[in-house]
Design a protein around this motif. Sequence first.
Motif, PDB file in Angstrom:
ATOM      1  N   GLY A  28       0.697  -1.047  -0.288  1.00 55.70           N
ATOM      2  CA  GLY A  28      -0.073  -0.008   0.025  1.00 55.70           C
ATOM      3  C   GLY A  28       0.933   1.165   0.262  1.00 55.70           C
ATOM      4  O   GLY A  28       0.518   2.337  -0.378  1.00 55.70           O
ATOM      5  N   GLY A  29       2.048   1.283   0.138  1.00 59.48           N
ATOM      6  CA  GLY A  29       2.829   2.286   0.433  1.00 59.48           C
ATOM      7  C   GLY A  29       3.361   2.705  -1.066  1.00 59.48           C
ATOM      8  O   GLY A  29       3.787   1.912  -2.019  1.00 59.48           O
ATOM      9  N   MET A  30       3.430   3.903  -1.328  1.00 64.12           N
ATOM     10  CA  MET A  30       3.936   4.584  -2.797  1.00 64.12           C
ATOM     11  C   MET A  30       5.163   5.482  -2.203  1.00 64.12           C
ATOM     12  O   MET A  30       5.095   6.284  -1.376  1.00 64.12           O
ATOM     13  N   PRO A  31       6.257   5.292  -3.096  1.00 71.32           N
ATOM     14  CA  PRO A  31       7.368   6.175  -3.060  1.00 71.32           C
ATOM     15  C   PRO A  31       7.178   7.562  -3.055  1.00 71.32           C
ATOM     16  O   PRO A  31       8.034   8.358  -2.289  1.00 71.32           O
ATOM     17  N   HIS A  32       6.182   8.048  -3.655  1.00 70.42           N
ATOM     18  CA  HIS A  32       6.250   9.667  -4.164  1.00 70.42           C
ATOM     19  C   HIS A  32       5.136  10.288  -3.029  1.00 70.42           C
ATOM     20  O   HIS A  32       4.741  11.365  -3.471  1.00 70.42           O
ATOM     21  N   TYR A  68      11.044   0.893  -2.930  1.00 68.99           N
ATOM     22  CA  TYR A  68       9.984   0.365  -2.007  1.00 68.99           C
ATOM     23  C   TYR A  68      10.888  -0.465  -0.853  1.00 68.99           C
ATOM     24  O   TYR A  68      11.805  -0.904  -0.954  1.00 68.99           O
ATOM     25  N   GLY A  69      10.150  -0.380   0.174  1.00 65.30           N
ATOM     26  CA  GLY A  69      10.538  -1.029   1.437  1.00 65.30           C
ATOM     27  C   GLY A  69      11.371  -0.073   2.305  1.00 65.30           C
ATOM     28  O   GLY A  69      11.751   1.037   1.851  1.00 65.30           O
ATOM     29  N   VAL A  70      11.653  -0.507   3.776  1.00 68.82           N
ATOM     30  CA  VAL A  70      12.414   0.112   4.414  1.00 68.82           C
ATOM     31  C   VAL A  70      13.732  -0.199   4.574  1.00 68.82           C
ATOM     32  O   VAL A  70      14.032  -1.406   4.990  1.00 68.82           O
ATOM     33  N   TYR A  71      14.903   0.716   4.394  1.00 64.55           N
ATOM     34  CA  TYR A  71      16.002   0.372   4.381  1.00 64.55           C
ATOM     35  C   TYR A  71      16.958   1.624   5.110  1.00 64.55           C
ATOM     36  O   TYR A  71      16.633   2.585   5.111  1.00 64.55           O
ATOM     37  N   GLY A  72      17.774   0.915   5.873  1.00 69.73           N
ATOM     38  CA  GLY A  72      18.577   1.860   6.647  1.00 69.73           C
ATOM     39  C   GLY A  72      17.843   2.809   7.351  1.00 69.73           C
ATOM     40  O   GLY A  72      18.207   3.997   7.702  1.00 69.73           O
ATOM     41  N   GLY A  73      16.491   2.484   7.707  1.00 74.55           N
ATOM     42  CA  GLY A  73      15.600   3.311   8.987  1.00 74.55           C
ATOM     43  C   GLY A  73      14.911   4.478   8.070  1.00 74.55           C
ATOM     44  O   GLY A  73      14.409   5.298   8.880  1.00 74.55           O
ATOM     45  N   ARG A  74      14.798   4.349   6.874  1.00 78.75           N
ATOM     46  CA  ARG A  74      14.313   5.046   5.869  1.00 78.75           C
ATOM     47  C   ARG A  74      13.231   4.522   5.225  1.00 78.75           C
ATOM     48  O   ARG A  74      13.426   3.273   4.703  1.00 78.75           O
TER      49      ARG A  74
END
Length: 244
Positions: A28-32, A68-74
């Motif tokens: 459901g998350g979109m990068p923009h 997409y996805g959580v990486y490095g706390g972002r």
Amino acid sequence: MVLYDPHRRWAHRGICRWEDRALFFAEGGMPHRRPAENVQKLWDQAKEICAMCPVLAECQRDTLGEEYGVYGGRDPYERWRIRKVMNRSIVRWPEERRLAWAKEIYFLRKELGMGWRAIQTRTGMPESAAQTLYALWKDRLAEEKEKAAKADIIDLDLPEPEPAKPDFPERPGRRHAWVRNHGLIADGWYRGETPDGQWINLTVFSGRGQVHKWFRKDDVHLYRPQAVVILNYAERPDDHDLTA
């Protein structure tokens, strides 16, 4: 200067490998744009895990281009916001860092033929910033090529017409060649010649001391032949300008 690790050799030490992927890749998350509240809640839980990871810094450095996805706390939206202003931020980088990235982007695009989207995923540079860096390195290569071309040009006086052509001595001198210079025979050191061999550059002594000059081939007698050295005579006169 380590720009990034394209192989992510640190990944096997990430503690997210043993965690629930649903937290890091919540649907459901979109990068923009900002995600729904339930998605953001899962992302925030994933960030808490990232905060304890021993490779947090490396992950942040090498995953800025992930959409997409959580990486490095972002989360994706945070990375998108960073990439969005990248083209404006690179102008404030130290020159050494900016040139290092420009060289890397040029290599990926020109030598490896990578597309801009692939370059973003690999380096974190969005297309606008990557194109700016690519153009920077391309211009730098052109400048270096121009400087190298100018360095190959020997800016020396044109040979002066000789009023007479005295014969060369039969015996060898103490250098490399006899040369007709201002109506006299001089002893000179060979420095090089034009690609067609019609002009030869020698070091001779004159009233100004030791000088480097170009001479016509028929005004030079190499009594001690040397290995051929090709030089660029940029101001070579046309044949119709020559006088005996």
